[in-house]
Design a protein around this motif. Structure first.
Motif, mmCIF file in Angstrom:
data_model
loop_
_atom_site.group_PDB
_atom_site.id
_atom_site.type_symbol
_atom_site.label_atom_id
_atom_site.label_comp_id
_atom_site.label_asym_id
_atom_site.label_seq_id
_atom_site.Cartn_x
_atom_site.Cartn_y
_atom_site.Cartn_z
ATOM 1 N N ALA A 41 -1.997 7.224 8.733
ATOM 2 C CA ALA A 41 -1.703 7.568 7.125
ATOM 3 C C ALA A 41 -0.849 8.483 6.933
ATOM 4 N N SER A 54 -6.903 4.572 10.988
ATOM 5 C CA SER A 54 -5.709 4.105 11.047
ATOM 6 C C SER A 54 -4.774 5.277 10.979
ATOM 7 N N GLN A 70 7.587 -1.443 9.235
ATOM 8 C CA GLN A 70 6.733 -1.569 8.347
ATOM 9 C C GLN A 70 6.909 -0.055 7.451
ATOM 10 N N ARG A 71 6.665 -0.339 6.044
ATOM 11 C CA ARG A 71 6.518 0.784 5.180
ATOM 12 C C ARG A 71 5.132 1.360 4.992
ATOM 13 N N ILE A 72 4.975 2.592 5.118
ATOM 14 C CA ILE A 72 3.798 3.260 4.628
ATOM 15 C C ILE A 72 4.318 4.340 3.416
ATOM 16 N N GLY A 118 7.612 7.284 0.830
ATOM 17 C CA GLY A 118 7.007 7.167 2.042
ATOM 18 C C GLY A 118 8.133 7.111 3.257
#
Length: 82
Positions: free
Chosen positions: A22, A20, A75-77, A65
């Motif tokens: 990253a 995925s 979406q938060r990464i 992030g």
């Protein structure tokens, strides 16, 4: 400090899923933050707000992030380990 000590302090086992997208890190002045992303292919890409990552768009970057938007969903990464 011995190399083994530095390595163990600087790495985390299995912190990134290999299949995925990253976040590797965030850098630059607060007004122009950029991020390094590792794509599912393994390629590393520098991104900024407005950049495309896989099928998402980077909408914001802060010290903790990034925010990605895909199909109306945000979406938060976070940076791994934080």
């Amino acid at each position: 400090m011995p190399n083994s000590t530095v390595e163990s302090a600087a790495t985390q086992k299995d912190a990134l899923k290999k299949s995925s997208v990253a976040l590797l890190g965030v850098f630059g002045p607060k007004t122009e933050l950029r991020a390094l992303m590792r794509l599912s292919s393994g390629r590393v890409k520098e991104v900024k707000p407005g950049s495309r990552v896989a099928s998402s768009t980077v909408v914001a970057i802060d010290a903790e992030g990034i925010m990605l938007r895909q199909s109306g969903q945000t979406q938060r990464i976070a940076i791994p380990g934080r």
